[in-house]
Design a protein around this motif. Structure first.
Motif, PDB file in Angstrom:
ATOM      1  N   LEU A  40      41.769  32.873  38.249  1.00  0.00           N
ATOM      2  CA  LEU A  40      41.765  31.953  37.112  1.00  0.00           C
ATOM      3  C   LEU A  40      40.383  31.880  36.475  1.00  0.00           C
ATOM      4  CD1 LEU A  40      44.103  29.066  38.255  1.00  0.00           C
ATOM      5  CD2 LEU A  40      44.405  30.585  36.310  1.00  0.00           C
ATOM      6  N   ASP A  41      39.342  31.954  37.286  1.00  0.00           N
ATOM      7  CA  ASP A  41      37.993  31.951  36.730  1.00  0.00           C
ATOM      8  C   ASP A  41      37.775  33.173  35.834  1.00  0.00           C
ATOM      9  OD1 ASP A  41      37.270  29.554  37.896  1.00  0.00           O
ATOM     10  OD2 ASP A  41      36.436  30.507  39.688  1.00  0.00           O
ATOM     11  N   GLU A  42      38.280  34.335  36.243  1.00  0.00           N
ATOM     12  CA  GLU A  42      38.166  35.539  35.415  1.00  0.00           C
ATOM     13  C   GLU A  42      38.958  35.400  34.123  1.00  0.00           C
ATOM     14  OE1 GLU A  42      37.498  39.084  38.645  1.00  0.00           O
ATOM     15  OE2 GLU A  42      39.503  38.209  38.477  1.00  0.00           O
ATOM     16  N   LEU A  43      40.130  34.788  34.218  1.00  0.00           N
ATOM     17  CA  LEU A  43      40.931  34.567  33.012  1.00  0.00           C
ATOM     18  C   LEU A  43      40.241  33.587  32.068  1.00  0.00           C
ATOM     19  CD1 LEU A  43      44.456  34.458  34.646  1.00  0.00           C
ATOM     20  CD2 LEU A  43      43.608  36.199  33.049  1.00  0.00           C
ATOM     21  N   ALA A  44      39.623  32.555  32.636  1.00  0.00           N
ATOM     22  CA  ALA A  44      38.875  31.602  31.817  1.00  0.00           C
ATOM     23  C   ALA A  44      37.725  32.312  31.113  1.00  0.00           C
ATOM     24  CB  ALA A  44      38.368  30.443  32.675  1.00  0.00           C
ATOM     25  N   GLU A  45      37.021  33.164  31.845  1.00  0.00           N
ATOM     26  CA  GLU A  45      35.916  33.924  31.246  1.00  0.00           C
ATOM     27  C   GLU A  45      36.417  34.842  30.140  1.00  0.00           C
ATOM     28  OE1 GLU A  45      33.254  37.756  32.449  1.00  0.00           O
ATOM     29  OE2 GLU A  45      33.733  36.346  34.046  1.00  0.00           O
ATOM     30  N   ALA A  46      37.516  35.546  30.406  1.00  0.00           N
ATOM     31  CA  ALA A  46      38.042  36.508  29.435  1.00  0.00           C
ATOM     32  C   ALA A  46      38.543  35.831  28.167  1.00  0.00           C
ATOM     33  CB  ALA A  46      39.170  37.327  30.066  1.00  0.00           C
TER      34      ALA A  46
END
Length: 181
Positions: free
Chosen positions: A19-25
């Motif tokens: 989810l952190d990667e999705l938030a960043e993306a």
């Protein structure tokens, strides 16, 4: 936003994307992602639906172009190669072929989304080949989609554009006959 999430899933898979990667993306924080989609799985399903919709438009454009058989096959496969070689960190392949097939084993909704994408490809490619004069459009569509999926896997495995283009050329010759000089 959905495009960025789909790209991240395409690169890292469902399980490999946090989810952190999705938030960043996407540029959204985790609470905003939850508010917009509910959870990571729902976002993944939305990314697959976006891919389906993009394919509908892509195949519509192909059919409207009314290309001859060799060019139809070439356009389908070259479009795949161009997509598969693009990615955040190099060749990412296809979100359906390289990531959804893994999750489809245990998730009926992802399996259904994958089946819709595959059905769309089968039907759209068969229709385009039929309109372009293929004498056996269903069989030729099966060959083209099989090669298309193979190109995705090969791109992820590190095949070069030149190697993928050679496979494309062979498939064109198989479906449309050797080029006449």
């Amino acid at each position: 936003m959905l495009r960025a999430a789909a790209q991240r899933f395409r690169t890292h898979g469902f399980a490999g994307t946090s989810l952190d990667e999705l938030a960043e993306a996407t540029g959204l924080n985790r609470p905003s992602l939850y508010a917009a989609f509910g959870d990571k799985r729902a976002l993944y399903l939305a990314a697959l639906a976006r891919t389906h919709d993009w394919l509908v438009e892509t195949f519509r454009g192909l059919r409207e172009a009314r290309l001859p058989l060799r060019k139809v096959v070439r356009a389908v496969l070259r479009g795949g190669i161009d997509t598969y070689l693009g990615g955040e960190k190099g060749p990412s392949g296809c979100i359906a072929i390289n990531t959804a097939v893994v999750e489809a084993v245990t998730d009926p909704e992802i399996r259904a989304a994958l089946a819709r994408i595959l059905e769309l490809e089968d039907e759209a490619i068969e229709a385009a080949l039929a309109e372009a004069g293929s004498p056996c459009p269903r069989a030729h569509a099966n060959v083209v989609t099989g090669v298309l999926h193979s190109l995705s896997v090969r791109a992820r495995a590190g095949a070069t554009r030149e190697e993928l283009e050679a496979i494309l050329a062979d498939c064109v010759d198989v479906v449309a006959g050797p080029a006449q000089s």
